[in-house]
Design a protein around this motif. Structure first.
Motif, short mmCIF file in Angstrom:
data_model
loop_
_atom_site.label_atom_id
_atom_site.label_comp_id
_atom_site.label_asym_id
_atom_site.label_seq_id
_atom_site.Cartn_x
_atom_site.Cartn_y
_atom_site.Cartn_z
N LEU A 125 8.31 0.78 -7.67
CA LEU A 125 9.49 0.25 -6.99
C LEU A 125 9.66 1.02 -5.69
O LEU A 125 9.69 2.26 -5.70
CB LEU A 125 10.73 0.40 -7.87
CG LEU A 125 10.67 -0.27 -9.25
CD1 LEU A 125 11.97 -0.02 -10.02
CD2 LEU A 125 10.42 -1.76 -9.13
N ASP A 126 9.77 0.30 -4.59
CA ASP A 126 9.92 0.97 -3.30
C ASP A 126 11.39 1.34 -3.06
O ASP A 126 12.23 1.22 -3.96
CB ASP A 126 9.37 0.11 -2.15
CG ASP A 126 10.10 -1.23 -2.04
OD1 ASP A 126 11.21 -1.38 -2.60
OD2 ASP A 126 9.55 -2.13 -1.37
N HIS A 127 11.70 1.79 -1.85
CA HIS A 127 13.06 2.24 -1.56
C HIS A 127 14.09 1.14 -1.69
O HIS A 127 15.26 1.40 -1.97
CB HIS A 127 13.12 2.84 -0.14
CG HIS A 127 12.26 4.04 0.03
ND1 HIS A 127 11.52 4.28 1.18
CD2 HIS A 127 11.98 5.07 -0.80
CE1 HIS A 127 10.86 5.40 1.05
NE2 HIS A 127 11.11 5.91 -0.14
N ALA A 128 13.67 -0.11 -1.51
CA ALA A 128 14.58 -1.25 -1.63
C ALA A 128 14.67 -1.75 -3.07
O ALA A 128 15.41 -2.71 -3.34
CB ALA A 128 14.14 -2.38 -0.71
N GLY A 129 13.93 -1.11 -3.99
CA GLY A 129 13.94 -1.53 -5.39
C GLY A 129 13.03 -2.70 -5.67
O GLY A 129 13.07 -3.27 -6.78
N GLU A 130 12.18 -3.09 -4.74
CA GLU A 130 11.26 -4.21 -4.92
C GLU A 130 9.93 -3.71 -5.50
O GLU A 130 9.45 -2.64 -5.16
CB GLU A 130 11.02 -4.92 -3.59
CG GLU A 130 12.28 -5.52 -2.99
CD GLU A 130 12.01 -6.19 -1.65
OE1 GLU A 130 10.88 -6.05 -1.14
OE2 GLU A 130 12.93 -6.83 -1.12
N SER A 131 9.36 -4.53 -6.36
CA SER A 131 8.11 -4.15 -7.03
C SER A 131 6.92 -4.27 -6.09
O SER A 131 6.82 -5.23 -5.31
CB SER A 131 7.88 -5.02 -8.26
OG SER A 131 8.85 -4.76 -9.25
N ARG A 132 6.02 -3.31 -6.20
CA ARG A 132 4.74 -3.35 -5.51
C ARG A 132 3.64 -3.09 -6.53
O ARG A 132 3.76 -2.17 -7.35
CB ARG A 132 4.66 -2.30 -4.39
CG ARG A 132 5.65 -2.53 -3.26
CD ARG A 132 5.35 -1.60 -2.11
NE ARG A 132 6.28 -1.76 -1.00
CZ ARG A 132 6.14 -1.19 0.19
NH1 ARG A 132 5.08 -0.41 0.43
NH2 ARG A 132 7.02 -1.38 1.13
N PHE A 133 2.59 -3.88 -6.46
CA PHE A 133 1.48 -3.75 -7.40
C PHE A 133 0.27 -3.16 -6.66
O PHE A 133 -0.21 -3.75 -5.68
CB PHE A 133 1.15 -5.10 -8.03
CG PHE A 133 2.29 -5.66 -8.84
CD1 PHE A 133 2.45 -5.31 -10.18
CD2 PHE A 133 3.22 -6.51 -8.25
CE1 PHE A 133 3.50 -5.81 -10.93
CE2 PHE A 133 4.29 -7.02 -8.99
CZ PHE A 133 4.43 -6.66 -10.33
N LEU A 134 -0.18 -2.02 -7.13
CA LEU A 134 -1.24 -1.27 -6.46
C LEU A 134 -2.37 -1.01 -7.44
O LEU A 134 -2.13 -0.86 -8.66
CB LEU A 134 -0.70 0.06 -5.92
CG LEU A 134 0.60 -0.01 -5.10
CD1 LEU A 134 1.11 1.39 -4.82
CD2 LEU A 134 0.38 -0.77 -3.80
#
Length: 433
Positions: free
Chosen positions: A362-371
Motif C-alpha cells: 500500500l502506497d502513501h495514498a493507501g492504494e495497492s501496488r503489485f510488485l
C-alpha cells in the motif's frame, strides 16, 4: 578592479582560518556517527559517510556564495572582530546546550550585552575589560541581524533541498512505552562567507549600487569568514520530506523576521530597539523549537504497524526493495499471496519461494501496488526493507539534551532487559544554526 583583488586576498585568507577546518572536521565526525548508529540498529548502513560529507561541504560552499552576493546589496558592516565575537559566544553557549551553537542565540546575547554596556564608561574599566567593552560597542548590530536572517533563509533552502539525505531512521520509545519508528533529521554545513564591509583605507570608494543600510562609507574591503550552519529535528508523526518542508518554511519566516529586526535597529538606532531585537532573535528561535516539540508530542506516531500489514521505516539504497520502488511509509500487505502482520509471517511467506517474490504493498495514498522480482544469492534477507519496530526490538534511541561535547550514551532498561542504543532526547527535537 581593486575590489576584485581585495576580495581574492580575503578569499585566500579563508584557507588559513582554523574555524573552517574545525567546521569541516565536525561535519565529517557527524557523518561517521550517523553511519555507526545505522549499523548498530539495523546491521546495515543507509548512508555512505564520505559521500554525505562531500555533499554537505559542496552545498555549504554554494550557499556561502549566495549569501555573500546578497550581502553586497545590504551595505552592512560585519568586521572580523564582530564575527569572532559571535563565534566565541556561540561556542560558550553550546557548552550548555548543543542547540545554542547558533548565531541566532549568539546575536541575541551580543545585542543584549551591547544594550547593557551602553551605560558603562569604558575608560574607567581595567585594560582588558575596557578593550572587550569597546569591541562589543563597535559591533554593528543591524548588520549582525541581517547576517543571521540571511543564514537562516539559506538554511531553509538547504533543509528543503536535502530533506531525504538529512534523515536517519531510528527506533524510539513511544508515549505508552512501546517502540515506534521515526527519523532524526540532522545536518551541518560549513559555509565560507566573503563579506564586503566598510573600513578605513578600503580598496574602493562608495559602492556603485544601492544598499539597504546606505553604504556611504569612504572605503570598502572584504572579510572572509566561515560559518557553521546546522539543523536538527525529529520526524515521528509524518514522512521526513514533509517534516523538512514545513521546517524549511518556518526557518525562512524566522530569517525574514530577523532581517526586519536588523532594518528596524538601523532606522531606529536606540538601545531599547537593539535590546528588543536581540530578545526577539533569541525568543523566536526558542519558540520554533517549542512549536516543533509540541507538534510531535501531540500527534500520533506515523511509523508503526497497523492492521493492514507491516509498515516500512526505511529502504537500503541499491537493494531489491529500492529497485521495486518501495518507499518509507509503504505497507507490506501480502508477500507471495500470504498476508503478513508480523516478522514471523513475513519470513515464512518469503520462504515459500526462494527464487522469486511477489508483493502487494500500500502506497502513501493507501492504494495497492503489485510488485514482483527475482531473488539472487547474497541479497538482503528482507529485500533491503527496514521495518518499523515491534515489541521484540532490542535497541531504541534515547536522546538527552547536552552540551557540545556530550556524546550519545547507552542505558539498560530493566523492563525490557535490552540495551538502549545511542542517541541524544526527544525533549529537544529541533535546533538550528
Amino acid at each position: 578592479m581593486d575590489m576584485f583583488y581585495d576580495g581574492l586576498r580575503a578569499f585566500g585568507g579563508l584557507w588559513t582560518s582554523p574555524f573552517y577546518y574545525l567546521a569541516i572536521l565536525w561535519v565529517a565526525w557527524h557523518a561517521r556517527k550517523q553511519t555507526a548508529i545505522e549499523r548498530k540498529l539495523f546491521s546495515v548502513k543507509l548512508h555512505t559517510w564520505w559521500r554525505e560529507w562531500g555533499r554537505t561541504v559542496l552545498w555549504g560552499a554554494i550557499v556561502g556564495v549566495g549569501v555573500s552576493i546578497v550581502f553586497l546589496f545590504i551595505g552592512a558592516s560585519v568586521t572580523g572582530s564582530a564575527l569572532l565575537l559571535l563565534w566565541i559566544a556561540a561556542l560558550l553557549l553550546s557548552a550548555f546546550r548543543i542547540r545554542y551553537l547558533c548565531f541566532a542565540y549568539a546575536a541575541g546575547v551580543v545585542g543584549l550585552l551591547q544594550a547593557a554596556i551602553g551605560f558603562l564608561d569604558a575608560d574607567s574599566l581595567p585594560g582588558g575589560a575596557a578593550m572587550l567593552v569597546r569591541e562589543i560597542e563597535a559591533v554593528h548590530m543591524p548588520s549582525v541581524f541581517a547576517l543571521v536572517g540571511l543564514l537562516h533563509v539559506a538554511e531553509a533552502a538547504l533543509v528543503y533541498a536535502t530533506a531525504g539525505r538529512l534523515a536517519t531512521p531510528l527506533f524510539f520509545e513511544g508515549k505508552r512505552g512501546k517502540p515506534v519508528g521515526g527519523y532524526q533529521m540532522q545536518g551541518f554545513w560549513p559555509v565560507p562567507l566573503l563579506l564586503l564591509t566598510p573600513m578605513a583605507g578600503g580598496a574602493t570608494g562608495a559602492l556603485p549600487w544601492p544598499t539597504l543600510f546606505g553604504g556611504e562609507a569612504s572605503g570598502w574591503g572584504a572579510v572572509a569568514f566561515p560559518i557553521l550552519v546546522g539543523f536538527h529535528s525529529l520526524a515521528l508523526s509524518r514522512l521526513p520530506r514533509d517534516k523538512a518542508r514545513s521546517s524549511a518554511f518556518r526557518l525562512a519566516g524566522f530569517g525574514a523576521a530577523v532581517l526586519l529586526c536588523g532594518a528596524a535597529v538601523f532606522y531606529v538606532p536606540a538601545w531599547w530597539t537593539a535590546a528588543l531585537a536581540a530578545l526577539l532573535c533569541f525568543g523566536l528561535h526558542e519558540w520554533l523549537i517549542v512549536w516543533d516539540r509540541r507538534e510531535e508530542s501531540q500527534s500520533s506516531p506515523y511509523f508503526v504497524h497497523d492492521t493492514r500489514g507491516l509498515k516500512v521505516l526505511a529502504v537500503v539504497p541499491g537493494s531489491p526493495a529500492a529497485e521495486l520502488g518501495i518507499e518509507p511509509g509503504y505497507v507490506l500487505r501480502r508477500v507471495n499471496g500470504q498476508p503478513v502482520l508480523d516478522r514471523a509471517e513475513l519470513h515464512a511467506a518469503m520462504r515459500l519461494n526462494a527464487a522469486f517474490t511477489k508483493l502487494e504493498v500500500l502506497d502513501h495514498a493507501g492504494e495497492s501496488r503489485f510488485l514482483q522480482r527475482a531473488l539472487f544469492a547474497n541479497e538482503h534477507h528482507q529485500l533491503g526493507i527496514v521495518l518499523c519496530p515491534d515489541e521484540h526490538v532490542l535497541h531504541v534511541a534515547e536522546f538527552e539534551e547536552g552540551g557540545l561535547f556530550s556524546f550519545l550514551r547507552s542505558r539498560r532498561s530493566s523492563s525490557r532487559g535490552a540495551a538502549y542504543g545511542p542517541g541524544g532526547t526527544p525533549s529537544d527535537p529541533s535546533a538550528h544554526m
